[in-house]
Design a protein around this motif. Structure first.
Motif, short mmCIF file in Angstrom:
data_model
loop_
_atom_site.label_atom_id
_atom_site.label_comp_id
_atom_site.label_asym_id
_atom_site.label_seq_id
_atom_site.Cartn_x
_atom_site.Cartn_y
_atom_site.Cartn_z
N CYS A 85 0.85 -1.19 0.00
CA CYS A 85 0.00 0.00 0.00
C CYS A 85 0.89 1.25 0.00
O CYS A 85 1.70 1.43 0.92
N VAL A 95 -8.77 5.43 6.24
CA VAL A 95 -9.75 5.43 5.14
C VAL A 95 -9.03 5.45 3.80
O VAL A 95 -9.40 4.72 2.86
N GLN A 96 -7.99 6.25 3.69
CA GLN A 96 -7.24 6.32 2.44
C GLN A 96 -6.60 4.97 2.11
O GLN A 96 -6.61 4.53 0.95
N HIS A 99 -13.11 -2.39 9.05
CA HIS A 99 -13.78 -1.92 7.84
C HIS A 99 -13.33 -2.62 6.57
O HIS A 99 -13.92 -2.40 5.52
N LYS A 137 -8.50 -1.75 -1.58
CA LYS A 137 -9.69 -2.25 -2.28
C LYS A 137 -9.57 -2.01 -3.78
O LYS A 137 -9.88 -2.88 -4.59
N ALA A 138 -9.11 -0.81 -4.17
CA ALA A 138 -8.95 -0.50 -5.59
C ALA A 138 -7.91 -1.39 -6.23
O ALA A 138 -7.99 -1.69 -7.43
N LEU A 181 -7.61 1.99 3.12
CA LEU A 181 -8.67 1.04 2.77
C LEU A 181 -9.10 1.22 1.32
O LEU A 181 -9.26 0.23 0.58
N GLU A 182 -9.29 2.46 0.91
CA GLU A 182 -9.71 2.71 -0.47
C GLU A 182 -8.65 2.22 -1.44
O GLU A 182 -8.95 1.68 -2.51
N ASP A 183 -7.39 2.39 -1.07
CA ASP A 183 -6.31 1.99 -1.96
C ASP A 183 -6.22 0.47 -2.11
O ASP A 183 -6.12 -0.04 -3.23
#
Length: 494
Positions: free
Chosen positions: A47, A59-60, A92, A66-67, A62-64
């Motif tokens: 990551c 949050v950043q 999350h 997942k993407a 997690l979004e990364d």
């Protein structure tokens, strides 16, 4: 194996803001480099979010991940770590999470170079428990870059099984045969595990089979069967029907798996199956299992579930066997005693009619099913794959729900001995240390059915962790205790 996930694991480094961030940055880089040097770098994703120190960073990250298509994460404590943000990562993230921490590198750098992740792991575990968050923590979760790389590699098969279960549908064709109450399958725990279940009638399967008569793909499947069987093709006249049945199952899977990615089948195989279909399905079951689609016998739904878990963990073919018969005393004396370090009670024979894949047999022949042929015309019992199971390390295991919906499991490591069985079916002589006591105080005392899943190789460590992660109480996970460790129910005066 084309029916199990290929899991990518995102590595997310965290840092407590009052510790040097550089510790986590540099240690993460060293960890990723160590992993890529030893293992398949496609397994992991680093990551790029520099370091997670806050909830916004969380949050950043997690979004990364997942993407990036990550289906599991490793939360890496490069220093003490932010106990709230790091546990929220696991909360999350919709998939399995692992926590691991960095060891200190040198006695010459314990001022600015001390990260205290040894302490931070305690806070992380405490916060995970407070939030009721599941996470995998290795036996000793603090290590050098190379040691943590090894821990992550051990997490890969665990994550594969957990991800697989969340995307699994079990398709059954029942009901189970008469006098097979042992193969009970309370479905509540399947739903608790995230597994879907589709229960069908044997008549539904029979109709679909008849609709495949004359399927133009049948000759190609027959040819493939002939190539697989080679000299063992002793029943060529039955291959066309078996090919028709194989196509029936494969088409059913495609038409019925719905939004699920993976499928296992709990199939019917007797007593009416033979007289109506005109064969037994054992060989076809073995072929699908060889592709990573486990097919259990006798509508054993938890047997199919266990096989799927074993396939995910081992990334290899599994089988389902009866814990079947004792080894005769004369056979033990002649061929095992003094040659292998096992007592007579450590040994038994694992058997099923013919559902073990040809790659896991020392030799194979297409035969009729002897037990069924005792009460039925022999010609309708063709279709078993007989042979001695390949010698080598194995893990015998099973996950089961009790009738009152308690998840229970067992795991025992042993081996198949290189001793000719002199018997019929797909069969092997198994040896598990202290099997006699395990048989009495786990299998009998735990009310397990006679079916056990078999993974080829020693995979007990990963299976045990999978069972814990999915919610089996450690007290409900049986294993073969060494002689020095008594079972709870064992008579101390025996």
């Amino acid at each position: 194996m084309n029916n199990i996930p290929k899991v990518k694991i995102g590595i997310v480094a965290v840092s407590r803001d009052c510790f040097p961030e550089s510790l986590s940055v540099n240690r993460r880089k060293a960890l990723v480099d160590a992993y890529k040097a030893k293992y398949d770098e496609a397994d992991i994703y680093e990551c790029p979010i520099c370091i997670v120190e806050s909830e916004i960073h969380m949050v950043q990250a997690l979004e990364d991940v997942k993407a990036a298509g990550c289906e599991a994460i490793v939360v890496y404590l490069g220093n003490f770590g932010p106990e709230i943000s790091e546990t929220l990562l696991a909360k999350h993230f919709d998939g399995p999470a692992m926590f691991v921490a960095a060891a200190e590198e040198s006695g010459n750098n314990l001022i600015q170079g001390r990260g205290d992740a040894y302490c931070g792991m305690l806070n992380a575990s405490y916060n995970l428990k407070l939030r009721n968050i599941k996470a995998y923590i290795p036996e000793y979760p603090v290590g050098t870059a190379e040691e943590c790389a090894d821990m992550i590699h051990e997490f890969v098969p665990i994550a594969r099984a957990i991800v697989g279960l969340k995307n699994l549908k079990i398709i059954s064709f029942g009901p189970r045969p008469l006098n097979f109450l042992a193969c009970n399958a309370p479905i509540k725990q399947l739903y608790n595990l995230g597994v879907e279940i589709e229960e069908n009638s044997e008549l539904d399967l029979f109709e679909a089979f008849n609709n495949h008569a004359g399927d133009p793909r049948i000759p190609d499947v027959v040819k493939d069967m002939e190539e697989e069987l080679g000299a063992g093709n002793k029943k060529p006249e039955i291959l066309t029907k078996l090919a028709q049945y194989e196509l029936t199952l494969l088409d059913w899977i495609e038409a019925h798996k719905g939004y699920r990615k993976y499928v296992a089948i709990a199939g019917k195989c007797w007593p009416a199956f033979q007289t109506q279909f005109g064969f037994v399905p054992c060989y076809v079951n073995s072929r699908l299992t060889g592709r990573g689609i486990p097919v259990s016998c006798e509508v054993d739904i938890y047997g199919a579930l266990s096989e799927f878990i074993g396939t995910c963990v081992s990334d290899d073919i599994v089988t389902l066997l009866d814990i079947n018969n004792s080894v005769p005393a004369d056979m033990y004396e002649e061929e095992i005693k003094g040659k292998f370090n096992y007592t007579h009670k450590d040994t038994f024979m694992g058997f099923h009619c013919g559902n073990t894949n040809s790659k896991k047999l020392s030799f194979c022949d297409m035969k009729y099913q002897l037990i069924m042929a005792r009460s039925l015309p022999e010609e309708v019992t063709q279709g078993t794959l007989e042979g001695d199971i390949v010698p080598g390390e194995i893990t015998f295991f099973r996950l089961q729900s009790t009738s009152d919906n308690i998840l229970r499991a067992y795991v025992a490591q042993g081996e198949v001995l290189p001793v000719a069985t002199r018997s019929f079916g797909g069969i092997g002589i198994f040896a598990i240390p202290e099997m006699g006591r395990f048989y009495r105080h786990v299998l009998i005392e735990g009310n397990y059915p006679h079916h056990g899943a078999v993974a080829f190789g020693h995979h007990g460590k990963a299976l045990y962790e999978v069972f814990k992660y999915i919610g089996v109480c450690p007290d409900e996970i049986g294993y073969n205790h060494p002689a020095s460790v008594p079972y709870r129910t064992e008579n101390p005066f025996a």
